[in-house]
Motif scaffolding. Structure first.
Motif, short mmCIF file in Angstrom:
data_model
loop_
_atom_site.label_atom_id
_atom_site.label_comp_id
_atom_site.label_asym_id
_atom_site.label_seq_id
_atom_site.Cartn_x
_atom_site.Cartn_y
_atom_site.Cartn_z
N LEU A 1 57.49 36.22 147.23
CA LEU A 1 56.28 36.10 148.06
C LEU A 1 55.48 34.85 147.68
CD1 LEU A 1 55.16 39.84 148.11
CD2 LEU A 1 56.29 38.59 149.94
N ARG A 2 55.40 34.56 146.40
CA ARG A 2 54.70 33.34 145.97
C ARG A 2 55.42 32.09 146.49
NH1 ARG A 2 54.61 36.20 140.90
NH2 ARG A 2 52.59 37.24 140.63
N ALA A 3 56.73 32.13 146.51
CA ALA A 3 57.50 30.99 147.02
C ALA A 3 57.24 30.77 148.51
CB ALA A 3 58.99 31.21 146.78
N LEU A 4 56.80 31.81 149.21
CA LEU A 4 56.44 31.70 150.62
C LEU A 4 55.00 31.21 150.80
CD1 LEU A 4 58.02 34.99 152.07
CD2 LEU A 4 58.93 32.66 152.23
N GLY A 5 54.29 31.02 149.70
CA GLY A 5 52.91 30.57 149.78
C GLY A 5 51.90 31.69 149.82
N LEU A 6 52.32 32.93 149.58
CA LEU A 6 51.41 34.07 149.59
C LEU A 6 50.87 34.33 148.19
CD1 LEU A 6 53.52 36.44 151.90
CD2 LEU A 6 51.59 34.97 152.54
N GLU A 7 49.83 35.15 148.10
CA GLU A 7 49.21 35.48 146.82
C GLU A 7 49.29 36.99 146.61
OE1 GLU A 7 45.26 33.94 146.93
OE2 GLU A 7 45.91 31.84 147.10
N PRO A 8 50.42 37.47 146.12
CA PRO A 8 50.59 38.93 146.00
C PRO A 8 49.73 39.53 144.90
CG PRO A 8 52.45 37.77 145.02
CD PRO A 8 51.61 36.73 145.70
N ARG A 9 49.28 40.74 145.16
CA ARG A 9 48.65 41.57 144.13
C ARG A 9 49.74 42.43 143.51
NH1 ARG A 9 45.06 45.25 147.28
NH2 ARG A 9 44.68 46.19 145.23
N THR A 10 49.76 42.53 142.20
CA THR A 10 50.78 43.30 141.51
C THR A 10 50.14 44.40 140.68
OG1 THR A 10 50.77 41.77 139.63
CG2 THR A 10 52.33 41.30 141.43
N GLY A 11 50.97 45.31 140.18
CA GLY A 11 50.48 46.35 139.29
C GLY A 11 49.78 47.50 139.97
N ILE A 12 49.91 47.63 141.27
CA ILE A 12 49.29 48.74 141.99
C ILE A 12 50.21 49.95 141.88
CG2 ILE A 12 48.36 49.52 144.20
CD1 ILE A 12 48.21 46.54 144.99
N ALA A 13 49.66 51.09 141.45
CA ALA A 13 50.48 52.29 141.22
C ALA A 13 51.65 51.93 140.29
CB ALA A 13 50.97 52.89 142.53
N HIS A 14 51.34 51.25 139.23
CA HIS A 14 52.27 50.79 138.19
C HIS A 14 52.96 49.49 138.59
CE1 HIS A 14 51.46 54.51 136.14
NE2 HIS A 14 51.99 55.23 137.12
N HIS A 15 53.86 49.55 139.57
CA HIS A 15 54.64 48.35 139.88
C HIS A 15 54.63 47.98 141.35
CE1 HIS A 15 55.96 48.49 135.78
NE2 HIS A 15 56.47 49.68 135.94
N GLY A 16 53.65 48.46 142.09
CA GLY A 16 53.55 48.11 143.50
C GLY A 16 53.12 46.67 143.70
N VAL A 17 53.58 46.08 144.78
CA VAL A 17 53.24 44.69 145.13
C VAL A 17 52.72 44.67 146.56
CG1 VAL A 17 54.09 42.32 145.36
CG2 VAL A 17 55.09 43.85 143.63
N VAL A 18 51.60 43.99 146.78
CA VAL A 18 50.99 43.91 148.10
C VAL A 18 50.61 42.47 148.39
CG1 VAL A 18 49.03 44.63 149.54
CG2 VAL A 18 50.11 46.27 148.00
N ALA A 19 50.87 42.02 149.59
CA ALA A 19 50.48 40.67 150.01
C ALA A 19 49.97 40.71 151.44
CB ALA A 19 51.65 39.69 149.89
N ILE A 20 49.06 39.80 151.76
CA ILE A 20 48.47 39.72 153.10
C ILE A 20 48.88 38.39 153.74
CG2 ILE A 20 46.37 39.79 154.48
CD1 ILE A 20 46.84 42.35 152.89
N ILE A 21 49.38 38.48 154.97
CA ILE A 21 49.66 37.29 155.77
C ILE A 21 48.55 37.19 156.81
CG2 ILE A 21 51.27 36.14 157.33
CD1 ILE A 21 53.52 37.75 156.01
N LYS A 22 47.76 36.12 156.75
CA LYS A 22 46.68 35.93 157.70
C LYS A 22 47.13 34.97 158.80
CE LYS A 22 42.96 36.78 154.39
NZ LYS A 22 41.69 36.30 153.79
N GLY A 23 47.09 35.47 160.02
CA GLY A 23 47.50 34.66 161.14
C GLY A 23 46.47 33.60 161.49
N GLY A 24 46.90 32.62 162.29
CA GLY A 24 46.01 31.54 162.69
C GLY A 24 45.11 31.89 163.85
N ARG A 25 45.32 33.07 164.44
CA ARG A 25 44.50 33.51 165.56
C ARG A 25 43.93 34.88 165.26
NH1 ARG A 25 47.20 34.26 170.55
NH2 ARG A 25 49.23 34.53 169.55
N PRO A 26 42.79 35.23 165.85
CA PRO A 26 42.24 36.57 165.62
C PRO A 26 43.13 37.63 166.26
CG PRO A 26 41.00 35.41 167.31
CD PRO A 26 41.94 34.40 166.73
N GLY A 27 43.09 38.81 165.67
CA GLY A 27 43.90 39.91 166.19
C GLY A 27 43.79 41.12 165.29
#
Length: 436
Positions: free
Chosen positions: A69-95
């Motif tokens: 995910l970092r290689a894609l330019g995202l900023e993942p959050r790690t360590g959720i529920a021990h080893h969960g990983v979460v990332a947000i992709i923000k689009g260029g338009r509202p929605g």
């Protein structure tokens, strides 16, 4: 899927979902992304398959996901529920906001597929040496969602809205004495700062041929509860059973009588239900009648009223059968917190059916019967409108009705299902974001 031997989906039970005039057309960008990412997704799946990790132990798996995910330019959050990983992709338009989930954990199963990338990982589980295997297909789910992430990032400037990527640990259930999975991710604030308007998940399924997608609105998969029953007798020599109280005979009678909880005490015309015993432990020597027998099993239901009644009826049967033998029982019914029913939001499912048809073909999207298997995706579905669907995993020429099931040491995934899963998840996501 947690605590599950997957049922066979017989072809005679599968109902094609009728096509409608509103069926979405296949997006060229979906096809282009699938073609571009095919080899990468296969390589990722094979890596995860070769190096599986059990529930709440997904250290290297989550690190690999976060690195990608970092290689894609995202900023993942790690360590959720021990080893969960979460990332947000923000689009260029509202929605709108949407969440996509993949589970990452493997099972304590010794692989017997003969694949060149088969797992050779071993561990100690419940005091026994065992292999570790992605016998349920979570390696495929993780690889598919990483592919979807890549595709969405590539079109981010034109993307309306935001997408949450949820890589979840411990879907198969946290080890005894631990917490984990979807419920813990929610407890630790998964949706605190990002509450999606819809959530989607998928599961590869050996009982469906590759190329097929199965989905239904409303209840899809059963609630799952574990129970334990300990029958206490009095030890004696096997040559003189009258000198004690035989808990093995009492427990065996209890197992037989417990079948009436479903067959005679539950309204099966309303919803199906299952009570199954999976563990039976008692005694250490052939000629000694032991003090006690320990049993454990699972209860599967689709209705909360039936669920509560079966819990009470099983406890009642256990106590009275034991008493009839002069024994006593200790019960935990249920033992811990089980999964709720996995319910697909009917409106959301109807809205997204055209997207699934566009991804797989109208004739390849079917409505399955109710599934007695359980999924902790159910926790997300209680929070936000959600849709969970199955992707066929068995190769052409193999009868899905007799193919090794998910959780089998011989579970064999046709990697063409990765392409189908990626196309379906990407099509559903884009169509939802753009309001189709």
């Amino acid at each position: 899927m947690r605590q599950l031997l997957l049922p066979v989906l017989l072809a005679s039970l599968l109902t094609p979902v009728a096509a409608t005039a509103q069926d979405a057309s296949g997006r060229p960008e979906v096809g282009a992304a699938a073609e571009r990412l095919r080899e990468e997704v296969v390589a990722l799946r094979r890596h995860f398959h070769q190096f599986p990790e059990l529930s709440n132990r997904e250290v290297e798996t989550s690190a690999k996901v976060a690195e990608h995910l970092r290689a894609l330019g995202l900023e993942p959050r790690t360590g959720i529920a021990h080893h969960g990983v979460v990332a947000i992709i923000k689009g260029g338009r509202p929605g709108p906001r949407v969440a996509l989930r993949a589970d990452m954990d493997a099972l304590p199963v010794t692989e017997r597929t003969g694949l060149p990338f088969a797992s050779e990982v071993t561990t100690t589980f419940n005091g026994q040496e065992t292999g570790v295997m992605h016998a349920c297909g979570h390696d495929a789910h993780t690889a598919i969602l990483l592919g979807v992430a890549d595709a969405l990032v590539a079109m981010r400037d034109e993307l309306p809205g935001e997408v949450m990527l949820v890589f979840q640990p411990a879907e198969e259930g946290a080890p005894p004495g631990e917490e984990g999975g979807a419920s813990l991710m929610l407890e630790e604030g998964l949706f605190a700062d990002f509450r999606p308007e819809a959530m989607f998940g998928l599961h590869v399924f050996s009982s469906l041929p590759v190329g097929t997608i199965a989905v239904r609105g409303g209840p899809l998969m059963a609630a799952s509860d574990r129970f334990t029953i300990t029958v206490q007798g009095r030890q004696t020599h096997g040559s003189r059973p009258w000198g004690g109280v035989d808990p093995i005979v009492a427990a065996a009678d209890l197992v037989g009588s417990a079948q009436t909880v479903v067959s005679r005490r539950s309204d099966l015309a309303h919803q199906p239900a299952v009570v199954s015993f999976g563990e039976f432990h008692g005694g250490i020597r052939y000629n000694i009648i032991p003090d006690q027998v320990e049993m454990a099993g699972t209860i599967r239901t689709f209705d909360e009223g039936m669920r509560s009644k079966i819990h009470a009826d099983l406890d009642n049967v256990a106590r009275h059968v034991a008493a009839a033998h002069g024994a006593t029982v200790t019960t935990e019914i249920p033992a811990g917190t089980g999964n709720p029913v996995t319910v697909n939001d009917p409106d959301l499912t109807a809205r997204m059916l055209p997207s699934l048809r566009a991804a797989a073909g109208v004739e390849n999207v079917i409505e399955p019967p109710l599934q007695m298997g359980a999924e902790d995706f159910a926790y997300y579905a209680r929070e936000v409108p959600s849709m969970f669907f199955f992707v066929g995993a068995t190769s052409e020429g193999i009868d899905p009705a007799t193919a090794p099931s998910n959780h089998s040491p011989e579970f064999l995934l046709d990697e063409a299902s990765l392409d189908v899963g990626l196309r379906a998840m990407l099509q559903v996501t884009l169509d939802y974001l753009e309001g189709h």
